[in-house]
Write a protein that holds these residues in place. Structure first.
Motif, PDB file in Angstrom:
ATOM      1  N   ILE A 273       0.832  -1.206   0.000  1.00 46.51           N
ATOM      2  CA  ILE A 273       0.000   0.000   0.000  1.00 46.51           C
ATOM      3  C   ILE A 273       0.868   1.258   0.000  1.00 46.51           C
ATOM      4  O   ILE A 273       0.602   2.212  -0.747  1.00 46.51           O
ATOM      5  CB  ILE A 273      -0.950  -0.007   1.209  1.00 46.51           C
TER       6      ILE A 273
ATOM      7  N   SER B 151       0.961   3.867  -3.080  1.00 46.19           N
ATOM      8  CA  SER B 151       0.513   5.236  -2.795  1.00 46.19           C
ATOM      9  C   SER B 151       1.484   6.258  -3.373  1.00 46.19           C
ATOM     10  O   SER B 151       1.069   7.325  -3.854  1.00 46.19           O
ATOM     11  CB  SER B 151       0.365   5.438  -1.288  1.00 46.19           C
ATOM     12  N   ARG B 152       2.776   5.968  -3.342  1.00 44.61           N
ATOM     13  CA  ARG B 152       3.759   6.867  -3.951  1.00 44.61           C
ATOM     14  C   ARG B 152       3.532   6.975  -5.451  1.00 44.61           C
ATOM     15  O   ARG B 152       3.655   8.054  -6.032  1.00 44.61           O
ATOM     16  CB  ARG B 152       5.181   6.363  -3.673  1.00 44.61           C
TER      17      ARG B 152
ATOM     18  N   MET C  64       0.669   6.672  -6.937  1.00 38.79           N
ATOM     19  CA  MET C  64      -0.546   7.454  -7.119  1.00 38.79           C
ATOM     20  C   MET C  64      -0.283   8.936  -6.879  1.00 38.79           C
ATOM     21  O   MET C  64      -0.816   9.806  -7.591  1.00 38.79           O
ATOM     22  CB  MET C  64      -1.642   6.934  -6.183  1.00 38.79           C
ATOM     23  N   ASN C  65       0.558   9.254  -5.884  1.00 37.18           N
ATOM     24  CA  ASN C  65       0.874  10.652  -5.593  1.00 37.18           C
ATOM     25  C   ASN C  65       1.586  11.327  -6.757  1.00 37.18           C
ATOM     26  O   ASN C  65       1.463  12.539  -6.941  1.00 37.18           O
ATOM     27  CB  ASN C  65       1.728  10.752  -4.324  1.00 37.18           C
TER      28      ASN C  65
ATOM     29  N   PHE D 223      -3.539   4.746   6.754  1.00 35.68           N
ATOM     30  CA  PHE D 223      -2.534   5.165   5.783  1.00 35.68           C
ATOM     31  C   PHE D 223      -2.849   6.581   5.321  1.00 35.68           C
ATOM     32  O   PHE D 223      -4.013   6.946   5.137  1.00 35.68           O
ATOM     33  CB  PHE D 223      -2.518   4.216   4.584  1.00 35.68           C
TER      34      PHE D 223
ATOM     35  N   THR E  80      -3.234   9.214   2.634  1.00 31.82           N
ATOM     36  CA  THR E  80      -3.553   9.119   1.223  1.00 31.82           C
ATOM     37  C   THR E  80      -4.272  10.371   0.761  1.00 31.82           C
ATOM     38  O   THR E  80      -4.671  11.219   1.576  1.00 31.82           O
ATOM     39  CB  THR E  80      -4.422   7.883   0.943  1.00 31.82           C
ATOM     40  N   THR E  81      -4.429  10.504  -0.542  1.00 32.58           N
ATOM     41  CA  THR E  81      -5.097  11.660  -1.127  1.00 32.58           C
ATOM     42  C   THR E  81      -6.422  11.232  -1.718  1.00 32.58           C
ATOM     43  O   THR E  81      -6.486  10.300  -2.518  1.00 32.58           O
ATOM     44  CB  THR E  81      -4.224  12.310  -2.214  1.00 32.58           C
TER      45      THR E  81
ATOM     46  N   THR F  44      -5.448  15.523   1.291  1.00 28.37           N
ATOM     47  CA  THR F  44      -4.656  14.514   1.981  1.00 28.37           C
ATOM     48  C   THR F  44      -5.307  14.188   3.323  1.00 28.37           C
ATOM     49  O   THR F  44      -5.615  15.093   4.111  1.00 28.37           O
ATOM     50  CB  THR F  44      -3.222  15.019   2.207  1.00 28.37           C
TER      51      THR F  44
ATOM     52  N   HIS G 211     -12.548   4.071  -0.331  1.00 30.05           N
ATOM     53  CA  HIS G 211     -11.601   4.969  -1.007  1.00 30.05           C
ATOM     54  C   HIS G 211     -11.953   4.951  -2.490  1.00 30.05           C
ATOM     55  O   HIS G 211     -12.012   3.882  -3.109  1.00 30.05           O
ATOM     56  CB  HIS G 211     -10.166   4.504  -0.784  1.00 30.05           C
TER      57      HIS G 211
ATOM     58  N   TRP H  61      -9.317   3.064  -4.776  1.00 31.50           N
ATOM     59  CA  TRP H  61      -8.935   1.688  -4.462  1.00 31.50           C
ATOM     60  C   TRP H  61     -10.198   0.837  -4.413  1.00 31.50           C
ATOM     61  O   TRP H  61     -11.203   1.251  -3.827  1.00 31.50           O
ATOM     62  CB  TRP H  61      -8.248   1.589  -3.101  1.00 31.50           C
TER      63      TRP H  61
ATOM     64  N   TYR I 230       7.809   0.861  -5.693  1.00 33.47           N
ATOM     65  CA  TYR I 230       7.689   2.169  -6.346  1.00 33.47           C
ATOM     66  C   TYR I 230       8.659   2.295  -7.518  1.00 33.47           C
ATOM     67  O   TYR I 230       8.265   2.654  -8.638  1.00 33.47           O
ATOM     68  CB  TYR I 230       7.935   3.276  -5.326  1.00 33.47           C
TER      69      TYR I 230
END
Length: 564
Positions: free
Chosen positions: A297, A301-302, A304-305, A330, A332-333, A338, A351, A354, A429
Motif C-alpha cells: 500500500i 501510494s507513492r 498514485m501521488n 494510511f 492518502t489523497t 490529503t 476509497h 482503491w 515504487y
C-alpha cells in the motif's frame, strides 16, 4: 472429399483432475474442448464438490461427471499454502515433501476409482487426459495399455533431462534460466539442491512405495525420462525455455478459454473512471502477512501521488484477509485532499481510487485498456493470461513454477521481479515507475507486444494437442493383436527408449573401436620394440645384402666390358 468415420472415428476420452484447484482443471478442459469439437465424447472425473467447475454454459461439451471421493480439507489446504508461502528454495526442498505426501494420500481412492471406470466396458475410455497431480493415470497406462496424456504447467521435474538447463523445474533458484548465462557457482547450487536433500527424497520415495504396497501395487510409479505417453506443457516457447524434446512431449499453451467472465458493475465503472490502473492479484490461496500488505500500500501510494497510477484493483479473497490488521491507517489523497484512512475502510471500498473485490474477473480486467500494470505471483495461468492480453508485470513468485516464471518474465523483458522475503515499498515504487515511465513506445511495451503476438499464435496449439491425442489413440487401438499382444511399439516413441544405454548412446561402438585402437597401437608398439631390440643384426644383414648386390652388379659390368 470428407474422411469416413472408419478413418477418423469418434472416441470416448476421460479428463481427470483431482487436487490442485481449478487452475489445474482449466487447461485440461481446454484440450477437451478441442477434442469435443472433433466429435469425441468427453467425460470428466474429479473429487467430490468439484463438479461445480463444469458450468453448462462454459463446458457443456462434458457429457458425464465421475466423482472419486472427497479431497483435501480446508485445514489441509490452508496448512499447505502457508507452508509453501514460507518456503525458501534456497534452503532446500524438504518442506515441499510434507505437501507432496498430503496430496499423495489421495492416490488410493483415485487409483481404485479409475480402475472401476476402466474395467467397466460401458465406461471404459479410449484415452485419459490428466493433470500432472493424477499419478494414478500412469498406473492405468501400465496396467491396461491405455494411452494417456499428462498436462503440466511447465517442464516436469526428473523427466526430459536437459544438460544445459541447471537444476529441476519447480526447484530452481531465482534467476536461473540456462547454463548459457549462469555462473558456474549458480549452476552448481542448482544441482546441489537435489543432492543435499537426497535423504529426504529417499524417505518420500519409501513412503510412496509403502503406500502402494499396502494397496497391492508393488510396481514403482511409471515415470520414464523419455515417456511412452504424451506430456503437454501449458506454456509456450518465449515464456518457456526452448529445449530438445522427444515426439511425445510438446508445449501447447497458453491453454485459455476463448471466452471469459465479463466485468462486473463495480469493476466496469472503476475502469471507466480511471485511466491508469494497477491490478493486483497474488493468487486465490495466498495469505499475505500484514507487514507485506502495508508495504504494498505504501509503495503504490507513492505511484498514485506522482500520477503514474490513478486507481488500484486488488483482488483479495476472504481467506487472504485473515492476517490483515484492519485498524492501521494510511496517509492518502482523496479528491486532492490529503487524509488518513483505515485499512478497514479501504477494504470496505470507501476509497474512490482503491477497490478490493473478493473475486475479480481477471481476464476482463487484463483486457481493458485502462489496466496498465499487473502485480502478480507469476503463476502459470496468470503469466499466460497477462501475456495473451498484453500487460507488463511486477512478479513476486511464491513457490514452484511461480519463481521460475518470474525469472522467465524478467528475461523476456516484460516484467520486474520482487523477492517475497526482502521486497520493500521503495522497490515496488521504483520498479513500477521504471515500467510505467517507459511509455507506450518503450522497451517494455515492445517486448509485451512481441510476446502477446507469439501467445496468440501459440494459443492455437490446443488443436495440436488434440492431433497428438488422436494419433496416439488410433495407433494404440491397432498396434495390438486380438489377444492383446503388442505388434509394434508406440509410433511416437523414439527407438532409444527401448534400447539399452550402451546401444542407444553407441557406447558399444566406442568401446569396440577403443579396444581395436588399443590392439592396433599395441601391435605397432610390439613390432617397433622388436625392430629396435634386434636393430644391429638386422642392419648387419641388410648391409651384407646391399654390399653383395653391389659386388654382383659391379662384376657383371666388368665382365661385359671385357667381352667388348
Amino acid at each position: 472429399m470428407a474422411l469416413s468415420h472408419d478413418v477418423h472415428p469418434s472416441r470416448k476420452i476421460l479428463l481427470v483432475v483431482t487436487t490442485g484447484g481449478f487452475t489445474h482443471a482449466g487447461p485440461v478442459l481446454e484440450i477437451g474442448r478441442a477434442l469435443a469439437e472433433r466429435g469425441h465424447v468427453i467425460e470428466f472425473a474429479t473429487l467430490d464438490g468439484q463438479e461445480s467447475w463444469i458450468k453448462p454454459n462454459e463446458y457443456g461439451f462434458v457429457t458425464k461427471i465421475h466423482t472419486m471421493g472427497s479431497g483435501p480439507t480446508h485445514e489441509q489446504l490452508n496448512d499447505h499454502y502457508r507452508r509453501m508461502q514460507a518456503w525458501d528454495v534456497r534452503k532446500g526442498i524438504e518442506p515441499t515433501f510434507i505437501s507432496k505426501s498430503m496430496f499423495d494420500s489421495y492416490w488410493p481412492q483415485t487409483y481404485f476409482s479409475l480402475k472401476k471406470i476402466i474395467e467397466d466396458p460401458k465406461t471404459r475410455p479410449s484415452m485419459i487426459v490428466a493433470d500432472f497431480f493424477v499419478e494414478a493415470a500412469n498406473d492405468m497406462h501400465v496396467e491396461y495399455d491405455l494411452p494417456i496424456a499428462v498436462v503440466c504447467p511447465n517442464w516436469p521435474p526428473l523427466q526430459l533431462p536437459c544438460p544445459y538447463i541447471p537444476g529441476q523445474p519447480g526447484f530452481q533458484l531465482p534467476g536461473t534460466l540456462t547454463s548459457e548465462d549462469a555462473s558456474m557457482w549458480l549452476r552448481f547450487k542448482n544441482e546441489m539442491i537435489i543432492l543435499l536433500d537426497l535423504p529426504a527424497i529417499m524417505r518420500l520415495f519409501s513412503r510412496t512405495r509403502q503406500m502402494r504396497h499396502r494397496h497391492g501395487v508393488s510396481r514403482p510409479l511409471h515415470k520414464p525420462k523419455k515417456p511412452d505417453y504424451l506430456i503437454f506443457v501449458n506454456s509456450f516457447i518465449g515464456l518457456e525455455i526452448p529445449r530438445d524434446l522427444p515426439p511425445t512431449c510438446s508445449p501447447v499453451g497458453p491453454l485459455l478459454s476463448p471466452t471469459w467472465d465479463p466485468l462486473d458493475t463495480k469493476c466496469e465503472e472503476f475502469l471507466h473512471n480511471h485511466k491508469s490502473v494497477l491490478y493486483i492479484a497474488l493468487g486465490t490461496h495466498i495469505i499475505l502477512p500484514h507487514k507485506d500488505v502495508a508495504k504494498i500500500i505504501v509503495g503504490v501510494s507513492r505511484l498514485m501521488n506522482e500520477g503514474l497510477v490513478d486507481g488500484v484493483i486488488w483482488a483479495i479473497p476472504k481467506t487472504g484477509r485473515n492476517d490483515i490488521d484492519t485498524s492501521q491507517s494510511f496517509n492518502t489523497t482523496i479528491k486532492d485532499i490529503t487524509t488518513d484512512i483505515s485499512l478497514a475502510d479501504m477494504l470496505g471500498n470507501k476509497h474512490p481510487d482503491w477497490v478490493f473485490p473478493f473475486f475479480a474477473p481477471q481476464r476482463a480486467i487484463l483486457d481493458h485498456t485502462s489496466t496498465k500494470l499487473y502485480f502478480t505471483h507469476g503463476g502459470g495461468s496468470s503469466a499466460n493470461e497477462a501475456l495473451f492480453h498484453g500487460k507488463p508485470m511486477l512478479s513476486m513468485g511464491i513457490f514452484f513454477d511461480q519463481t521460475a516464471n518470474t525469472t522467465r518474465l524478467v528475461a523476456g523483458g516484460v516484467a520486474e521481479s520482487l523477492d517475497k522475503f526482502t521486497f520493500t515499498s521503495d522497490e515496488i515504487y521504483m520498479k513500477s515507475k521504471k515500467i510505467l515511465d517507459s511509455g507506450k513506445d518503450g522497451l517494455y511495451r515492445q517486448n509485451v507486444l512481441r510476446l502477446q503476438r507469439i501467445a496468440h499464435i501459440a494459443a492455437r496449439r490446443k488443436n495440436h494437442a488434440a492431433d497428438l491425442i488422436e494419433e496416439t489413440m488410433y495407433d494404440n487401438e491397432l498396434r495390438f493383436d486380438k489377444n492383446g499382444k503388442e505388434l509394434r511399439p508406440m509410433h511416437l516413441q523414439t527407438a532409444d527408449s527401448r534400447m539399452s544405454a550402451w546401444k542407444a548412446n553407441n557406447w558399444d561402438l566406442w568401446t569396440v573401436s577403443a579396444l581395436g585402437l588399443v590392439v592396433v597401437m599395441g601391435s605397432m608398439g610390439f613390432v617397433t620394440k622388436q625392430l629396435w631390440k634386434h636393430q644391429q643384426p638386422i642392419l648387419g644383414n641388410l648391409h651384407t645384402l646391399i654390399l653383395g648386390g653391389w659386388r654382383l652388379v659391379n662384376t657383371s659390368i666388368v665382365n661385359r666390358n671385357v667381352q667388348l
